[in-house]
Enzyme design. Structure first.
Site, PDB file in Angstrom:
ATOM      1  N   GLU A  52     -22.410 -54.325 -68.452  1.00  0.00           N
ATOM      2  CA  GLU A  52     -22.501 -54.473 -69.910  1.00  0.00           C
ATOM      3  C   GLU A  52     -22.985 -55.870 -70.283  1.00  0.00           C
ATOM      4  O   GLU A  52     -23.867 -56.036 -71.136  1.00  0.00           O
ATOM      5  CB  GLU A  52     -21.132 -54.224 -70.552  1.00  0.00           C
ATOM      6  CG  GLU A  52     -20.766 -52.775 -70.729  1.00  0.00           C
ATOM      7  CD  GLU A  52     -19.501 -52.619 -71.569  1.00  0.00           C
ATOM      8  OE1 GLU A  52     -19.197 -53.527 -72.374  1.00  0.00           O
ATOM      9  OE2 GLU A  52     -18.823 -51.592 -71.417  1.00  0.00           O
ATOM     10  N   SER A 100     -20.167 -45.181 -50.698  1.00  0.00           N
ATOM     11  CA  SER A 100     -19.657 -44.351 -49.603  1.00  0.00           C
ATOM     12  C   SER A 100     -20.582 -43.158 -49.417  1.00  0.00           C
ATOM     13  O   SER A 100     -21.392 -42.832 -50.305  1.00  0.00           O
ATOM     14  CB  SER A 100     -18.240 -43.814 -49.876  1.00  0.00           C
ATOM     15  OG  SER A 100     -17.335 -44.851 -50.146  1.00  0.00           O
ATOM     16  N   ASP A 146     -17.627 -44.822 -66.324  1.00  0.00           N
ATOM     17  CA  ASP A 146     -17.546 -46.028 -67.139  1.00  0.00           C
ATOM     18  C   ASP A 146     -16.123 -46.155 -67.670  1.00  0.00           C
ATOM     19  O   ASP A 146     -15.750 -45.495 -68.644  1.00  0.00           O
ATOM     20  CB  ASP A 146     -18.558 -45.946 -68.283  1.00  0.00           C
ATOM     21  CG  ASP A 146     -18.532 -47.180 -69.181  1.00  0.00           C
ATOM     22  OD1 ASP A 146     -17.663 -48.049 -68.979  1.00  0.00           O
ATOM     23  OD2 ASP A 146     -19.369 -47.254 -70.094  1.00  0.00           O
ATOM     24  N   ASP A 197     -14.813 -51.584 -71.175  1.00  0.00           N
ATOM     25  CA  ASP A 197     -15.607 -52.022 -72.319  1.00  0.00           C
ATOM     26  C   ASP A 197     -15.274 -53.475 -72.628  1.00  0.00           C
ATOM     27  O   ASP A 197     -14.121 -53.908 -72.514  1.00  0.00           O
ATOM     28  CB  ASP A 197     -15.330 -51.162 -73.555  1.00  0.00           C
ATOM     29  CG  ASP A 197     -16.109 -49.848 -73.517  1.00  0.00           C
ATOM     30  OD1 ASP A 197     -17.329 -49.900 -73.308  1.00  0.00           O
ATOM     31  OD2 ASP A 197     -15.483 -48.791 -73.683  1.00  0.00           O
TER      32      ASP A 197
END
Length: 788
Positions: free
Chosen positions: A174, A247, A319, A322
């Protein structure tokens, strides 16, 4: 503060007499527990109750990994300064900012009905071994004596309160996205990193990008980064703050295997450390018989099988973070604008004990969204993280699914999974195979999470999605499933759910799928070979362009001949692999990027933009941006001719760098001369003479984009990869194999400290035995724990 020390002969005699003669009295047990340690250092723990088996797991993990576990706890709770002095006060403060501070009742219930009891038993076992060491200093691992401090006893709540050891990366993206967009525009951001899906980046209403800077996340980085004990010596490469972590995993149904039984393979890519991040255990008690890899500080296992279900995970990059930006009240910097007024921060004051100095009082500030990590000139920044919600301690959610008996129970357990986001694959002896991602996914009703947002109330999470909104697959017609952190949301999936945008390069996934689809007689050995497959798919995509070049320079002709005869396998002895990686990483990518930016930005700005954008990928080498520019030179560079110039110029520069690094004779070049693994004890700078403080350097094959991932830093040192690998023969459990580098033990001088290292480097593995008969046949020692 520290003195160099090898384990004394007395220490080793006590250590190994305890292991081989094998009897300890342990408070809290209800009956004897037997621990059979096989010849590869795997403890097989047999107990009469669930409580006793987890208590014994904690005791045994501390027996092998006490210094590592104590360091984990100190880092997570903000107690490093008490052992290592004033230099760690800021890191302790950062860690304390990100402790879980919510309702502990809700926390325990989020994982499963007995997770509190299990964790309490596990911690009692850890404390029993700590007490043993404090009562008999000869049992104490040598690092404590050398560094001059003692391990501390744990509380059960230490484990769920510590959150900063997970896998997090979205906040970094971000901020990087915001700075690139602000300083160089959306086209530069498109050249910085691939987004999937490729939605436009829209600045949220009310966000002032000018108040942001790279230092905004310094405290966050300190909280979630590694512990660096001591000062780097001259010539040492700097340790990365965050390494690329991904991975591979796959499952094959019986129609695709030689035996007719399913196979499951998993090789988590994490930092290659000493000792290993993972610890393999076998826990056997009434109602439980599970074996596999977990983390030494956690009860249970997260990758393995229980005789009913085999399971393995990779990162599914939800996600979960924030960044919130606040306007502070000019009259009171403890207040921030929220809605139509000012809201006061919550302030927590704590005292940090400091070795050889006075305790330090620190102030921790929180907004309604989370910990405040930055304040400057009327602005504050906080992190909202799903992993600070109840039930989100990394990997503790495996307590539920590791006891599942069928697909329905496994999928139900995955509804509880919180952090980090994971692709789980599973397989059962009846032939069932499946893929089930999981993780706590915030609902963002009016923005996409690509950029920071104002913290004034306009951008609030509206709860969390149920895990059932995520896709899944079971028993597909092709009879195999695979994941490698790539963008794997199926066609038609509702993108408005907003799972995330920062996925990994698909190169590993493409190679795995190509190889899996090509055969129907897969064996355990075949899976091991694929886990250490070192074919460079980026080279395969670039090779046709190189074949078209007709340079006048004899030097370039020789380089093209070298690459033209190469099969693309990045073997440690390969000369063309060395040239390719030098070229692709150090010359082709920056020259393409500068040329593309110069078409979009003023010349002086283009140079600064390139310098900003290139380091974003220095530890991952994501090839997608380069490959997109190569595939469409007219759009990015203006013409095919411009591409030809860059290819020739960059390759010539790479040849000269290779000659400087490896000598003038290309026949003597070898990738492994440049590319190496060096495993270092966390205190290697303080204790350079500690036995096994550094293992290596070891020449390594592979690269950042190969299935056998060996991602490297700018000096070509491997920084991450598969330190743990497992292949499970589902139904013939004793036919499974594993490796855990460098070994099971973290005790310098132990026979299991580095006994897996050679096999790991060679792509080998040892039997992961499960049946009691097989375990007894391979036993090297036996430990009996009796009630005190």
């Amino acid at each position: 503060m520290a003195r160099a020390l090898k384990p004394s002969a007395e220490y080793l005699e006590v250590m190994w007499s305890a292991v081989n003669e094998s009897h300890f009295s342990v408070a809290g047990l209800s009956a004897d527990v037997e621990i059979v340690v096989d010849e590869w250092g795997i403890p097989h723990i047999y107990a009469a109750s669930s409580h006793d088996v987890f208590l014994a797991q904690g005791f045994n993990a501390a027996r092998d990994r006490l210094f590592q576990m104590d360091l984990w706890r100190r880092r997570g709770l903000g107690l490093l300064s008490a052992a290592f002095g004033p230099a760690f006060v800021e890191q302790d403060r950062a860690a304390r900012l990100f402790l879980y501070r919510g309702d502990l009742r809700a926390e325990w219930l989020a994982y499963g009905s007995d997770t509190k009891d299990v964790t309490t038993a596990f911690v009692a076992g850890v404390n029993a071994f700590v007490s043993l060491c404090l009562a008999d200093p000869r049992q104490l691992p040598p690092e404590f004596e050398a560094l001059g401090y003692l391990p501390e006893r744990w509380e059960p709540t230490d484990i769920p309160r510590i959150r900063s050891h997970g896998i997090y990366h979205n906040a970094e993206q971000e901020l990087a996205r915001a700075l690139a967009l602000r300083d160089f525009g959306p086209e530069a951001e498109d050249l910085r990193r691939v987004r999937d899906p490729q939605n436009p980046v829209l600045v949220p209403s009310g966000l002032d990008l000018s108040v942001l800077c790279d230092e905004v996340l310094d405290v966050y980085r300190l909280a979630t980064g590694p512990v660096n004990l001591g000062t780097p010596q001259a010539g040492e490469s700097p340790e990365p703050q965050h390494t690329p972590e991904g991975s591979n995993n796959w499952v094959l149904g019986g129609s695709r295997t030689a035996s007719g039984r399913p196979l499951l393979a998993n090789d988590p890519h994490r930092a290659v450390t000493l000792p290993s991040l993972r610890y393999i255990s076998h826990l056997s008690a009434p109602g439980l018989d599970v074996i596999g890899g977990g983390e030494p500080v956690l009860p249970g296992v997260s990758i393995g099988h229980n005789g009913h279900v085999a399971f393995g995970l990779t990162i599914f990059p939800i996600d979960q973070e924030d960044i919130y930006v606040y306007e502070l009240n000019p009259r009171n910097d403890l207040e921030y604008r929220y809605r139509d007024g000012w809201e006061r921060m919550t302030v927590v004051t704590e005292t940090i004990p400091v070795r050889d100095a006075d305790p330090q009082t620190v102030e921790l500030r929180y907004t309604r969204h989370g910990p405040v990590v930055f304040e400057r000139e009327g602005t504050a920044v906080a992190i909202r993280a799903a992993w600070l919600e109840p039930g989100m301690a990394p990997y503790l959610g495996s307590m539920e699914y590791m006891r599942a008996h069928d697909a329905a129970e496994f999928n139900s357990a995955m509804n509880r999974w919180g952090a980090p986001g994971e692709n789980q694959v599973y397989a059962m002896p009846d032939g069932t195979i499946g893929w089930r991602p999981g993780g706590l996914l915030p609902i963002r009703p009016n923005w996409d999470g690509l950029l920071p947002v104002p913290g004034d109330g306009r951008y609030e999470w509206a709860g969390f999605h149920d895990n059932d909104v995520l896709p899944r697959d079971e028993n597909p017609d092709r009879d195999w499933l695979a994941t490698a952190n790539e963008f794997n949301l199926p066609h038609g999936f509702d993108e408005t759910i907003g799972v995330g945008y920062d996925w990994y390069s698909p190169d590993r996934a493409e190679r795995i799928r190509t190889v899996l689809a090509a055969a129907q007689d897969w064996t355990v050995d075949d899976c091991l070979r694929l886990q250490t497959d070192y074919l460079s798919t980026p080279f395969q995509k670039v090779a046709p362009l190189l074949a078209e070049l007709r340079p006048a320079s004899p030097e370039l002709h020789r380089a093209l001949d070298l690459l033209g005869a190469w099969d693309g396998v990045e073997d440690e002895g390969s000369a063309p692999a060395a040239l390719f990686e030098i070229w692709f990483r150090n010359h082709l990518r920056p020259q393409l990027l500068v040329a593309a930016l110069e078409r979009r930005l003023p010349p002086d700005v283009a140079g600064r933009a390139a310098a900003r954008l290139i380091p974003q990928e220095q530890y991952s080498g994501d090839p997608r941006i380069v490959l997109r520019m190569l595939a469409d030179p007219e759009r990015h560079l203006g013409s095919s001719e411009a591409l030809t110039v860059i290819l020739e110029r960059s390759l010539l520069a790479a040849v000269r760098e290779a000659e400087d690094r490896l000598g003038p004779d290309a026949a003597s070049w070898a990738w492994g001369t440049l590319h190496f693994a060096l495993l270092e004890h966390p205190a290697h700078r303080l204790l350079p003479k500690l036995d096994g403080a550094r293992l290596g350097p070891i020449p390594r094959s592979g690269g950042s984009d190969t299935v056998g991932s060996t991602a490297f830093s700018p000096d070509f040192r491997q920084v991450s990869g598969a330190s743990f690998r497992v292949v499970i023969d589902v139904g013939d459990w004793d036919g499974s194999v594993a490796v855990n580098v460098p070994g099971q033990s973290g005790v310098p001088g132990s026979r299991h400290y580095s006994d897996h290292l050679e096999g790991w480097n060679a792509g080998a593995a040892f039997p992961l035995l499960y049946s009691r008969a097989a375990v007894d046949a391979a036993a090297s020692s036996r430990i009996v724990l009796s009630p005190a």
